[in-house]
Design a protein around this motif. Sequence first.
Motif, short mmCIF file in Angstrom:
data_model
loop_
_atom_site.label_atom_id
_atom_site.label_comp_id
_atom_site.label_asym_id
_atom_site.label_seq_id
_atom_site.Cartn_x
_atom_site.Cartn_y
_atom_site.Cartn_z
N VAL A 61 0.87 -1.18 0.00
CA VAL A 61 0.00 0.00 0.00
C VAL A 61 0.90 1.23 0.00
CG1 VAL A 61 -1.76 1.28 1.28
CG2 VAL A 61 -1.79 -1.22 1.31
N TYR A 62 0.56 2.19 -0.85
CA TYR A 62 1.34 3.41 -0.94
C TYR A 62 0.46 4.62 -0.67
CZ TYR A 62 4.81 0.41 -3.09
OH TYR A 62 5.72 -0.58 -3.33
N LYS A 63 1.06 5.59 -0.01
CA LYS A 63 0.35 6.83 0.28
C LYS A 63 1.04 7.96 -0.47
CE LYS A 63 -1.03 9.72 4.17
NZ LYS A 63 -1.07 9.83 5.62
N LEU A 64 0.23 8.80 -1.10
CA LEU A 64 0.78 9.93 -1.84
C LEU A 64 1.02 11.09 -0.88
CD1 LEU A 64 1.52 11.00 -4.68
CD2 LEU A 64 -0.83 11.84 -4.84
N ILE A 65 2.29 11.47 -0.73
CA ILE A 65 2.66 12.60 0.12
C ILE A 65 3.39 13.59 -0.79
CG2 ILE A 65 3.97 13.39 2.12
CD1 ILE A 65 3.62 10.61 3.33
N GLY A 66 2.68 14.65 -1.14
CA GLY A 66 3.23 15.59 -2.12
C GLY A 66 3.38 14.87 -3.44
N PRO A 67 4.57 14.95 -4.06
CA PRO A 67 4.77 14.28 -5.34
C PRO A 67 5.33 12.85 -5.19
CG PRO A 67 6.60 15.72 -4.90
CD PRO A 67 5.62 15.89 -3.75
N VAL A 68 5.44 12.34 -3.95
CA VAL A 68 6.11 11.07 -3.68
C VAL A 68 5.13 10.03 -3.15
CG1 VAL A 68 7.96 9.98 -2.33
CG2 VAL A 68 8.21 12.33 -3.11
N LEU A 69 5.26 8.79 -3.66
CA LEU A 69 4.50 7.67 -3.10
C LEU A 69 5.36 7.02 -2.02
CD1 LEU A 69 2.97 5.94 -6.25
CD2 LEU A 69 1.75 7.11 -4.42
#
Length: 94
Positions: A61-69
């Motif tokens: 599972v990945y979370k988008l934080i700004g432009p980064v996963l």
Amino acid sequence: MGSPAAAKELQKDLENKANDLSKLQKDIAKNHQIRKKYTIQLGENELVLKELDLLTAEANVYKLIGPVLVKQDLAEANANVRKRIEYISAELYV
């Protein structure tokens, strides 16, 4: 007939009431927009929760934080979404 002073006072009172009504209408419109935003967010988060429930424990599972996963633990992601749903629901149904 009433005096000019009484008519002027009545006119001023009506203007004040019209201004109050205008303020109330603006508040209602603003509250409607906020409620609409929360309703959309609630639906999106409920959809995310359904998708998370379909995953197995070893799924990535990945979370988008700004432009980064950023990789995130499934249990943590699930807890975050549930907390968000709880918060949004509390705001909606106060």
